[in-house]
Enzyme design. Structure first.
Site, PDB file in Angstrom:
ATOM      1  N   HIS A 205       0.851  -1.192   0.000  1.00 16.47           N
ATOM      2  CA  HIS A 205       0.000   0.000   0.000  1.00 16.47           C
ATOM      3  C   HIS A 205       0.883   1.237   0.000  1.00 16.47           C
ATOM      4  O   HIS A 205       1.932   1.256   0.653  1.00 16.47           O
ATOM      5  CB  HIS A 205      -0.891   0.015   1.249  1.00 16.47           C
ATOM      6  CG  HIS A 205      -1.372   1.386   1.631  1.00 16.47           C
ATOM      7  ND1 HIS A 205      -0.753   2.148   2.626  1.00 16.47           N
ATOM      8  CD2 HIS A 205      -2.383   2.147   1.159  1.00 16.47           C
ATOM      9  CE1 HIS A 205      -1.377   3.299   2.737  1.00 16.47           C
ATOM     10  NE2 HIS A 205      -2.365   3.333   1.870  1.00 16.47           N
ATOM     11  N   ASN A 207       0.422   5.823  -0.267  1.00 13.79           N
ATOM     12  CA  ASN A 207      -0.450   6.979  -0.402  1.00 13.79           C
ATOM     13  C   ASN A 207       0.383   8.229  -0.170  1.00 13.79           C
ATOM     14  O   ASN A 207       1.137   8.301   0.801  1.00 13.79           O
ATOM     15  CB  ASN A 207      -1.583   6.909   0.642  1.00 13.79           C
ATOM     16  CG  ASN A 207      -2.419   8.183   0.683  1.00 13.79           C
ATOM     17  OD1 ASN A 207      -2.001   9.194   1.223  1.00 13.79           O
ATOM     18  ND2 ASN A 207      -3.600   8.106   0.113  1.00 13.79           N
ATOM     19  N   ARG A 209      -0.197  12.578  -0.339  1.00 14.75           N
ATOM     20  CA  ARG A 209      -1.304  13.531  -0.449  1.00 14.75           C
ATOM     21  C   ARG A 209      -0.897  14.932   0.023  1.00 14.75           C
ATOM     22  O   ARG A 209       0.062  15.094   0.775  1.00 14.75           O
ATOM     23  CB  ARG A 209      -2.502  13.040   0.369  1.00 14.75           C
ATOM     24  CG  ARG A 209      -2.158  12.822   1.834  1.00 14.75           C
ATOM     25  CD  ARG A 209      -3.238  12.023   2.571  1.00 14.75           C
ATOM     26  NE  ARG A 209      -2.875  11.785   3.966  1.00 14.75           N
ATOM     27  CZ  ARG A 209      -2.129  10.767   4.373  1.00 14.75           C
ATOM     28  NH1 ARG A 209      -1.659   9.890   3.503  1.00 14.75           N
ATOM     29  NH2 ARG A 209      -1.845  10.618   5.658  1.00 14.75           N
ATOM     30  N   GLY A 358     -20.094  13.876  -1.425  1.00 15.30           N
ATOM     31  CA  GLY A 358     -19.809  13.695  -2.844  1.00 15.30           C
ATOM     32  C   GLY A 358     -18.648  12.769  -3.121  1.00 15.30           C
ATOM     33  O   GLY A 358     -18.224  12.641  -4.278  1.00 15.30           O
ATOM     34  N   SER A 359     -18.107  12.104  -2.096  1.00 16.13           N
ATOM     35  CA  SER A 359     -16.984  11.188  -2.326  1.00 16.13           C
ATOM     36  C   SER A 359     -17.423   9.994  -3.161  1.00 16.13           C
ATOM     37  O   SER A 359     -18.588   9.594  -3.144  1.00 16.13           O
ATOM     38  CB  SER A 359     -16.421  10.689  -0.995  1.00 16.13           C
ATOM     39  OG  SER A 359     -15.800  11.719  -0.294  1.00 16.13           O
ATOM     40  N   ARG A 360     -16.456   9.430  -3.849  1.00 22.18           N
ATOM     41  CA  ARG A 360     -16.739   8.273  -4.700  1.00 22.18           C
ATOM     42  C   ARG A 360     -16.447   6.998  -3.917  1.00 22.18           C
ATOM     43  O   ARG A 360     -15.292   6.607  -3.736  1.00 22.18           O
ATOM     44  CB  ARG A 360     -15.895   8.341  -5.968  1.00 22.18           C
ATOM     45  CG  ARG A 360     -16.372   7.396  -7.055  1.00 22.18           C
ATOM     46  CD  ARG A 360     -15.703   7.760  -8.369  1.00 22.18           C
ATOM     47  NE  ARG A 360     -16.300   7.044  -9.471  1.00 22.18           N
ATOM     48  CZ  ARG A 360     -15.878   5.845  -9.886  1.00 22.18           C
ATOM     49  NH1 ARG A 360     -14.880   5.252  -9.268  1.00 22.18           N
ATOM     50  NH2 ARG A 360     -16.465   5.245 -10.908  1.00 22.18           N
TER      51      ARG A 360
END
Length: 401
Positions: A205, A207, A209, A358-360
């Site tokens: 993993h 990430n 940001r 509104g997150s996917r």
């Protein structure tokens, strides 16, 4: 030519409509010699032809630039950037634009490296928009020969921070001053989880940001976060040393104190409290990083992102064709159950995504494996390979000293 231009200007005096008609020759000319008027018209025609030629040349150059831009997009990225390549070029000196380009490039580098190892499968590239602001690109490979599921997502979103998300941030010590309860924000990042089929190939993993919030008085708070970590089903010390050493080298380029600090943070962050064990053998993890300067932190994040492929791909190549037993596959499924538990109960990024309007959801839950298993009161035999990895998960090791 200069004399002709003067004559043309003479013909253009007076009301605009009459002047235009005279230039076209559809209205009586002002008193002037017929030869002078013809010369003026010829000059006007020459100037018009020159302008038309310049316009055509500009159109051709613009079309060539568009073709070159499309070619660059195909070569560099999995899909057009959320903010648009032209907009990113226009703001290329701004850190937000540079960060978006970095996460796009990282997504493409990782996807292509994975696809090279699993040529029978391909990434589904899914672009999406968020009505509140921004969007993203989800790249997911499923049911390949090497990878059961591999997802690499990019998101660039903006809007107003939800009350729940703001509360979560304040709990980490953020002093956020809202105006009428509103906190404009911008967040972008690249995140990936790779679940191989072979139990001798670890899950990985990463990430990276960037977050920016505008407070009530107009000041902006910013910070970076991220990390890369490894979750093996079975322990291979050589692989663990390679993985951690590669990340340490990326950190040491900036400060030799960073790797030990972020290695410990990673071990602490990925702790499954209700199980008393870590999710994996760690790596690095950091959050809320806003010093020494925005540029210096960005360069550190860039070094870490560039280390993803070299720290993981050699391990996949080494083990993707190893033989395994049904019992080893069963243990992999049980360990994946622990992975799911951490992601849904504790993971900060998953929580933020689920709390953001509104997150996917499909992209947020991309990290979950296709298959996992839970058995009641399962305990591996003592001195087994399964017990060996559990010991390391309960008592983290130093892999580079």
């Amino acid at each position: 030519m200069a004399g002709a231009a003067r004559l043309f200007r003479r013909a253009s005096r007076g009301p605009p409509a009459l002047a235009f008609a005279r230039a076209l020759g559809s209205a009586p000319p002002e008193p002037a010699g017929r030869g002078e008027w013809r010369t003026a018209l010829a000059a006007a025609g020459a100037l018009g032809g020159l302008a038309l030629g310049l316009w055509r040349r500009q159109a051709a150059l613009s079309a060539a630039r568009d073709d070159e831009e499309e070619k660059e997009l195909r070569q560099r990225f999995m899909a057009p950037p959320v903010s648009g390549l032209r907009e990113l070029r226009r703001r290329r000196r701004e850190l937000r634009s540079r960060m978006e380009l970095l996460i796009m490039e990282t997504q493409a580098e990782v996807c292509r490296a994975l696809a090279d190892l699993d040529p029978g499968a391909s990434f589904a590239v899914d672009t999406w928009e968020r009505k509140e602001g921004g969007g993203g690109i989800s790249c997911v490979l499923q049911d390949g020969e090497v990878f059961e599921k591999a997802g690499v997502n990019v998101s660039v979103v903006s809007g107003l921070l939800s009350e729940e998300a703001a509360r979560q941030m304040r709990s980490r010590g953020k002093s956020l001053k809202a105006k009428d309860g509103k906190l404009p924000f911008c967040a972008m990042g690249v995140s990936s989880v790779i679940h191989p089929k072979n139990p001798h190939v670890p899950t990985m993993h990463f990430n990276y940001r960037y977050f920016e919030i505008e407070e009530a008085d107009g000041t902006k708070q910013w910070w970076f976060g991220g990390g890369t970590d490894l979750t093996p089903t079975y322990l291979n010390e050589e692989d663990a040393i390679h993985f951690h050493k590669t990340l340490k080298e990326a950190c040491d380029k900036h400060d030799v104190k960073l790797y030990p600090k972020y290695k410990k943070w990673c071990d602490d962050y990925f702790y499954i409290k209700h199980r008393g064990e870590r999710r994996g053998i760690g790596g690095i993890f950091f959050d809320d990083m806003d010093s020494p300067s925005k540029e210096e932190v960005f360069q550190f994040v860039k070094s870490c992102a560039k280390a993803v492929v070299p720290c993981y791909i050699p391990i996949v190549k080494k083990h993707c064709h190893d033989s395994f037993t049904p019992e080893e596959k069963l243990w992999q499924q049980l360990r994946r159950g622990r992975y799911v538990e951490f992601n849904l109960v504790y993971d900060r990024g998953t929580k933020f995504g689920l709390l953001t309007p509104g997150s996917r959801i499909e992209s947020i839950l991309m990290s979950l494996p296709l298959t996992a298993r839970w058995e009641y009161m399962h305990n591996p035999p003592e001195n087994s390979k399964e017990a060996e990895i559990l010991e390391v998960l309960r008592n983290p090791k130093d892999w580079v000293h």
